[in-house]
Design a protein around this motif. Structure first.
Motif, PDB file in Angstrom:
ATOM      1  N   THR A  69      -5.812  -2.393  -8.543  1.00  0.00           N
ATOM      2  CA  THR A  69      -6.986  -1.666  -8.255  1.00  0.00           C
ATOM      3  C   THR A  69      -7.298  -0.738  -9.223  1.00  0.00           C
ATOM      4  O   THR A  69      -6.359  -0.078  -9.896  1.00  0.00           O
ATOM      5  CB  THR A  69      -6.550  -1.361  -6.802  1.00  0.00           C
ATOM      6  N   ARG A  72     -13.112  -0.225   8.208  1.00  0.00           N
ATOM      7  CA  ARG A  72     -13.777  -0.691   6.843  1.00  0.00           C
ATOM      8  C   ARG A  72     -14.169   0.497   5.834  1.00  0.00           C
ATOM      9  O   ARG A  72     -15.077   0.466   5.127  1.00  0.00           O
ATOM     10  CB  ARG A  72     -15.105  -1.447   7.352  1.00  0.00           C
ATOM     11  N   ARG A  82     -17.292  -0.587   2.570  1.00  0.00           N
ATOM     12  CA  ARG A  82     -16.729  -0.880   1.066  1.00  0.00           C
ATOM     13  C   ARG A  82     -15.363  -1.271   1.022  1.00  0.00           C
ATOM     14  O   ARG A  82     -14.922  -2.108   0.098  1.00  0.00           O
ATOM     15  CB  ARG A  82     -16.618   0.458   0.234  1.00  0.00           C
ATOM     16  N   SER A  83     -14.647  -1.315   2.250  1.00  0.00           N
ATOM     17  CA  SER A  83     -13.095  -1.929   2.178  1.00  0.00           C
ATOM     18  C   SER A  83     -13.147  -2.755   3.715  1.00  0.00           C
ATOM     19  O   SER A  83     -12.400  -2.238   4.436  1.00  0.00           O
ATOM     20  CB  SER A  83     -12.146  -0.868   1.843  1.00  0.00           C
ATOM     21  N   VAL A  99     -17.971   4.062  -3.124  1.00  0.00           N
ATOM     22  CA  VAL A  99     -16.595   4.026  -2.920  1.00  0.00           C
ATOM     23  C   VAL A  99     -16.558   4.594  -1.344  1.00  0.00           C
ATOM     24  O   VAL A  99     -15.951   3.902  -0.352  1.00  0.00           O
ATOM     25  CB  VAL A  99     -15.801   4.922  -3.874  1.00  0.00           C
ATOM     26  N   TYR A 126      -9.803   8.017  -1.739  1.00  0.00           N
ATOM     27  CA  TYR A 126     -10.222   6.800  -1.291  1.00  0.00           C
ATOM     28  C   TYR A 126      -9.530   6.088  -2.403  1.00  0.00           C
ATOM     29  O   TYR A 126      -9.516   6.294  -3.795  1.00  0.00           O
ATOM     30  CB  TYR A 126     -11.793   6.736  -1.590  1.00  0.00           C
ATOM     31  N   LYS A 176      -9.885  -2.634   5.553  1.00  0.00           N
ATOM     32  CA  LYS A 176      -9.075  -1.373   5.963  1.00  0.00           C
ATOM     33  C   LYS A 176      -9.625  -0.864   7.291  1.00  0.00           C
ATOM     34  O   LYS A 176     -10.797  -1.323   7.840  1.00  0.00           O
ATOM     35  CB  LYS A 176      -9.078  -0.486   4.694  1.00  0.00           C
ATOM     36  N   GLU A 216     -10.608  -5.358  -7.379  1.00  0.00           N
ATOM     37  CA  GLU A 216      -9.058  -5.816  -7.635  1.00  0.00           C
ATOM     38  C   GLU A 216      -9.300  -6.657  -8.907  1.00  0.00           C
ATOM     39  O   GLU A 216     -10.166  -7.395  -9.268  1.00  0.00           O
ATOM     40  CB  GLU A 216      -8.464  -6.649  -6.714  1.00  0.00           C
ATOM     41  N   PRO A 227     -12.770   0.570  -4.425  1.00  0.00           N
ATOM     42  CA  PRO A 227     -12.510  -0.893  -3.837  1.00  0.00           C
ATOM     43  C   PRO A 227     -12.790  -1.773  -5.313  1.00  0.00           C
ATOM     44  O   PRO A 227     -13.267  -1.197  -6.596  1.00  0.00           O
ATOM     45  CB  PRO A 227     -13.942  -1.155  -3.202  1.00  0.00           C
ATOM     46  N   ALA A 237     -12.897   2.885   2.613  1.00  0.00           N
ATOM     47  CA  ALA A 237     -11.907   2.692   1.545  1.00  0.00           C
ATOM     48  C   ALA A 237     -10.846   3.833   1.384  1.00  0.00           C
ATOM     49  O   ALA A 237     -10.089   4.081   0.576  1.00  0.00           O
ATOM     50  CB  ALA A 237     -12.863   2.819   0.329  1.00  0.00           C
TER      51      ALA A 237
END
Length: 733
Positions: free
Chosen positions: A351, A439, A432-433, A427, A386, A436, A391, A389, A441
């Motif tokens: 990441t 949601r 954005r995630s 970010v 943070y 997690k 990978e 986001p 990051a």
């Protein structure tokens, strides 16, 4: 040049040449004896030798990754052998194994001894007996892109280039060298092509640091359109770089309003709490210093009352806090792309590192309309950390190129700030995630303060449920939760000087993870994890105090063992206590730097001062810190962390080649165990015990069988940097 610096230069010269000499050892040779720096090397806080005093070594001697085009693709379509110089296994019983398995057993990375593959005719040649090989598909376009990047760098398109790269061993500058070009013609012909730093890269300058790594300029942190200053009342309430905005985005999906989300977080200080068996005493001055003044400024009456039914102290507010006037002042926006990539040879996560916002607490009176002189800055920082986001290799290199592009702006003008806003919003925005908590990051939120009580205390909060028994976190929606401190023992039950558990852990687990051969201070790194429990008792702490502890000592460690000296330093400097005090020299009470226990000062005004651990004392210098346990009479450790981060940023943006690596199903290890009787799984010391029978594979025919088994366990390919197995120099701090 002073006598002290002469001694430093001479000592480092001898040590570095001992480690990075270019001669190859035969496979059966024993590693050279460990060495500790001569007692004549003396340095103390404030000593900042020039980086130019470091010795020069060849680029080839520091290469740890080689790429080699295969004569024909493998059965899985891989076109390239990637040779990685692995350190000796942490599990000494795996010495001599022709196969190494690294990372999580649920998604292992399997490597084969390069010399053995060369003897079998699988690869054209081996770079040496310390190398292990895995396979990838490296498109010709990627080689061409790397070559084109080198051309653009040399032209000065990204700034005045330099051929000199500082070699860091972990976080310590150790030598200077010139990076090597990725020779496309040699690669096409099947030659071993080293993967090192760019042969030229933009020279490190404080201007680069300020624009791309640690942004503290008043034009940004006091941007009237994007920040709000609780000292003066200037700016835009709820702007995109305010405490209010970050908390509003984080609170979405929590089930409560942003105002209650923040109040519940602040209320965690009002009562004792326990995590991993560590009871942390309340700091009820949180009400007096933060909550009550904030409530008053919000036009609300408040009280702190003891609830007999719950047995807890609670805040009673007649109306919510006004988030827009939060008493947290932006000090810096920080790019931690140096944390990008896998961790501890895991190979499963790649990441783009972290994006951080550092805020300092203030209690101006009246709220707004004050001045810098009347701002009443508090020794209290809050850091939002943070996970960026994305990978894979493209996510990492793309994020790096955005930062380099941002740094090309000559000033902190509106174009710069608008571009930075686009990056930060990508970010911190809710959603954005998706996997997690809330949601968001957010990786973790940390605080570092003495405004509420003495001594200084650090705390950590996550949007996740912690499971000490398994060492795993479960992302979960809701409020911020207390969490154990990363890599840091419970300082309430473990004495930082005399604790037998710390001594045992350092002199077994960490010592086993020290990369050999070791020389102090220029070649000292270690692989290890800190478990929640040690010897059946809780080990990680729920908070970290500073001064005391000032660092962590291994009671029985001996100064004549370079491995033990290194292990002690690696363990202590990666704790919150050591990182924020004696191991990094961050114990400045001089009144000029105002940096005690922080790397970015909340009380020095705007722009916030930085520690010499970060700056090295200035561009072109390194900050030398005496060993926290054994003192300068034994050795001192050099730092120049912003230079290290700058070099890593430029490498990722310009000179990281991306290849496609095929994951193997976890069933591959089951089959390996059935055939060979054991699995050469090399995990970091301190990791949970493997369910496999761990042992070496030394039979060449077994290597052939395992190679042939790979297609039956093929999973999806992932695009990763060719050096993805190199563990990051930095960890979490």
């Amino acid at each position: 040049m002073s006598r002290k610096r002469n001694e430093w230069r001479i000592a480092v010269l001898g040590i570095v040449l001992a480690v990075w000499g270019c001669s190859k050892e035969p496979a059966s040779a024993q590693p050279p004896p460990v060495r500790v720096a001569p007692a004549g090397v003396q340095a103390g806080p404030g000593d900042t030798p020039s980086l130019g005093e470091l010795p020069v070594v060849s680029g080839l001697s520091v290469a740890k990754v080689f790429a080699q085009k295969l004569g024909k693709p493998t059965s899985l379509g891989e076109t390239t052998a990637v040779h990685v110089k692995l350190p000796p296994p942490a599990n000494r019983g795996l010495a001599g194994s022709l196969v190494r398995v690294v990372g999580d057993s649920s998604g292992p990375t399997v490597l084969f001894h390069s010399d053995t593959l060369a003897r079998l005719g699988v690869i054209p040649a081996s770079p040496g007996p310390e190398f292990f090989t895995l396979f990838a598909r490296l498109p010709d376009s990627e080689v061409e892109r790397r070559w084109e990047s080198e051309r653009r760098l040399a032209s000065g398109e990204f700034g005045m280039p330099t051929r000199e790269t500082v070699l860091f061993n972990g976080r310590h500058p150790a030598a200077r060298y010139e990076g090597l070009s990725m020779d496309a013609n040699a690669f096409a012909q099947g030659a071993l092509v080293p993967q090192t730093s760019c042969p030229q890269m933009p020279a490190s300058t404080e201007a680069w640091w300020e624009r791309t790594l640690m942004i503290r300029d008043p034009a940004v942190v006091l941007d009237p359109a994007r920040t709000w200053d609780p000292c003066t009342g200037a700016g835009t309430k709820g702007g995109v770089w305010t405490f209010a905005h970050l908390m509003r985005e984080m609170a979405q999906g929590s089930g409560v309003s942003p105002e209650d989300f923040v109040l519940e977080w602040l209320s965690l200080w009002l009562n004792d709490f326990q995590a991993n068996g560590d009871t942390v005493p309340a700091r009820r001055k949180m009400y007096d210093e933060v909550i009550a003044p904030w409530a008053a400024a919000s036009g609300a009456t408040s009280s702190l009352e003891f609830n007999v039914g719950t047995g807890r102290w609670e805040v009673v507010l007649r109306q919510p806090l006004d988030l827009d006037i939060a008493p947290f002042r932006l000090l810096a926006i920080v790019n931690r792309i140096d944390l990008a990539g896998s961790t501890e040879y895991s190979g499963r996560s790649s990441t783009p590192g972290e994006l951080r916002f550092i805020f300092g607490l203030t209690r101006p009176s009246p709220w707004g309309g004050g001045t810098e002189a009347t701002c009443n800055l508090k020794p209290f920082t809050t850091i939002f950390e943070y996970g960026v986001p994305g990978e894979g290799c493209r996510a990492i290199t793309g994020w790096a190129r955005q930062w380099v592009g941002l740094g090309m702006d000559p000033a902190f003008n509106e174009a710069y700030r608008s571009r930075l806003q686009q990056m930060t919003e990508s970010v911190v925005r809710h959603g954005r995630s998706p996997g997690k908590g809330n949601r968001s990051a957010l990786n973790q939120l940390r605080t570092n303060e003495v405004a509420l009580a003495f001594p200084w205390e650090l705390r950590e909060f996550h949007l996740a449920d912690e499971h000490p028994g398994t060492g795993k976190d479960t992302p979960s929606n809701g409020l911020l939760r207390v969490h154990t401190m990363a890599l840091t023992p419970d300082d309430a039950t473990h004495d930082f000087r005399t604790d037998p558990d710390v001594d045992f852990f350092v002199r077994t687990h960490v010592k086993n993870g020290v990369e050999q051969p070791v020389t102090v201070p220029t070649h000292c790194t270690a692989r290890f994890t800190v478990p929640h429990a040690l010897n059946g008792m809780p080990f990680l702490g729920a908070n970290a105090q500073v001064a005391p502890p000032t660092h962590w000592e291994a009671l029985s460690a001996v100064s004549t063992s370079a491995t033990e000296v290194c292990a002690r330093k690696e363990f202590s400097s990666n704790t919150c206590n050591g990182c924020h005090f004696k191991d990094t020299g961050t114990n400045d009470f001089s009144g000029t730097d105002n940096l005690a226990f922080t790397h970015v000062s909340p009380t020095s005004g705007i722009p916030a001062r930085q520690s010499k651990f970060l700056t090295g004392g200035g561009n072109g210098f390194m900050f030398v810190v005496p060993d926290a346990q054994f003192g300068a009479q034994l050795t001192s450790w050099p730092f120049a962390d912003l230079l290290r981060r700058h070099q890593r940023l430029q490498e990722l943006a310009h000179c990281s080649a991306c290849g496609w690596f095929i994951d193997l199903d976890a069933g591959y290890l089951n089959r390996m165990e059935a055939l060979a009787g054991s699995v050469p799984l090399d995990v970091a010391p301190g990791s949970p015990v493997s369910t496999f029978t761990v042992g070496p594979i030394r039979d060449v025919d077994m290597v052939k069988q395992l190679l042939e088994l790979r297609p039956g366990f093929r999973m999806r390919p992932r695009e990763l940097p060719l050096d993805f197995l190199e563990p990051p120099a930095a960890r979490v701090h």
